[in-house]
Design an enzyme around this catalytic site. Structure first.
Site, PDB file in Angstrom:
ATOM      1  N   HIS A 110       2.256  12.429   0.549  1.00  0.00           N
ATOM      2  CA  HIS A 110       3.027  11.413   1.745  1.00  0.00           C
ATOM      3  C   HIS A 110       4.429  11.036   1.421  1.00  0.00           C
ATOM      4  CE1 HIS A 110      -0.868  10.398   3.510  1.00  0.00           C
ATOM      5  NE2 HIS A 110      -1.419   9.862   2.348  1.00  0.00           N
ATOM      6  N   HIS A 152       0.979  -1.272   0.052  1.00  0.00           N
ATOM      7  CA  HIS A 152       0.095  -0.018  -0.076  1.00  0.00           C
ATOM      8  C   HIS A 152       0.841   1.281   0.047  1.00  0.00           C
ATOM      9  CE1 HIS A 152      -3.213   2.692   0.536  1.00  0.00           C
ATOM     10  NE2 HIS A 152      -2.521   3.253   1.764  1.00  0.00           N
TER      11      HIS A 152
END
Length: 341
Positions: free
Chosen positions: A234, A225
């Site tokens: 991120h 993921h």
């Protein structure tokens, strides 16, 4: 099938169907569940008669159709038909915002079954968990009961999928990330069957190392993921760079495929053959963040879409599509066949 004690559920066909199949399926599939200290479970999927394999990859999608999830799903159906796909890979964050509440959660049908309705998508889905999935009932999402509701669904923590010319290694990346354990920001994470954390992670890395070492497939693809390399919000996941990436490099992994960042991107490693492919545009996107990478950025799209992967013994073709089905990026890599004579 529903007793009086389940009368509250009886008005919901979804809940009743689940209760009807839960007991039988839990017995049938219980033998498939592996602990964190066992070797990775191995699954197999056949390839086409011509020796090729085609699949779609989508991540970060489960929003009951919102944020253009239905538009992406419709285009996946069209491309899936065009490519005659063999299966679909989900890179996690399958159900927002906080996973599933249990095996009777109607979000399963509302975000999955009722969204990916195209005929071409009625193939096996192989899925990993994302951090949002860990905020709910993880065991429910992993439960074989859901396969009784929609036979396409298969989600395990970590496993190996062999398709003759390629081995896919699905890795449970959420437990690697420190801040989910240290600073939960008010969220609950379901760590059942994961603690003690360091034992879980070290066992997983050992099992992955062994599985990669044993692989004789032409192509090695790792699916997780979380990002290893990313230019979006991120960014790089330092914990994976420290612990997971050395294992991938040691065994000549070709592709690392992930979600987590809600975008589409392709980054080439500067010091290995690894290609980092992010397909996390299944629904909510457009973060408006770009941070340059030290590795080679080949493609970045801060929006919704998905990815296809076509493989033969000598070539891998990657294509990224937006929510309208337009091709945004193509990339091919080839391998020479070596004679045994």
């Amino acid at each position: 099938m529903c007793s009086s004690s389940l009368s509250a559920m009886a008005s919901h066909g979804f809940s009743c169907r689940i209760m009807a199949v839960a007991f039988v399926l839990s017995l049938v599939y219980s033998s498939l569940i592996v602990s964190s200290t066992a070797e990775l479970q191995k699954l197999e999927h056949s390839i086409k008669a011509d020796g090729s394999l085609s699949l779609l990859v989508v991540g970060d999608w489960g929003r009951k159709g919102a944020y253009n999830q239905t538009h992406v799903a419709a285009q996946m159906g069209k491309i899936g038909k065009e490519l005659n796909i063999d299966f679909v890979v989900s890179t996690g964050d399958n159900f927002y915002e906080n996973g599933l509440t249990g095996i009777t959660d109607e979000a399963f049908e509302d975000s999955f079954t009722n969204i990916y309705t195209a005929e071409s998508l009625q193939k096996q889905w192989y899925s990993v968990l994302g951090n949002h999935d860990y905020r709910g009932d993880v065991l429910a999402q992993l439960s074989p009961v859901l396969q009784g509701v929609d036979s396409r669904w298969l989600c395990l923590r970590s496993f190996v999928l062999n398709a003759e010319i390629v081995d896919f290694f699905f890795v449970d990346t959420t437990p690697f990330v420190d801040h989910y354990w240290i600073n939960t920001e008010g969220h609950h994470y379901d760590w059942r069957e994961v603690t003690p954390r360091q034992t879980y992670i070290s066992s997983l890395l050992k099992d992955l190392d062994s599985a990669l070492e044993a692989s004789r497939a032409t192509w090695k693809v790792v699916v997780g993921h979380h990002t290893i390399r990313s230019v979006s919000i991120h960014g790089d996941t330092k914990e994976l760079q420290t612990s997971l990436l050395p294992v991938l490099k040691a065994h000549g992994v070709d592709l690392y495929v992930n979600g987590h960042d809600h975008c589409l991107e392709h980054i080439s490693s500067n010091d290995s053959p690894i290609q980092y492919l992010t397909s996390g545009g299944g629904s909510k996107s457009w973060r408006g963040v770009f941070n340059p990478s030290s590795d080679k950025l080949r493609f970045f799209y801060d929006g919704q879409g998905f990815m296809s992967l076509q493989l033969t013994k000598t070539a891998a073709d990657v294509v990224f599509y937006d929510a309208f089905g337009s091709v945004l990026h193509r990339w091919r890599v080839t391998k020479e066949l070596h004679s045994s004579i």
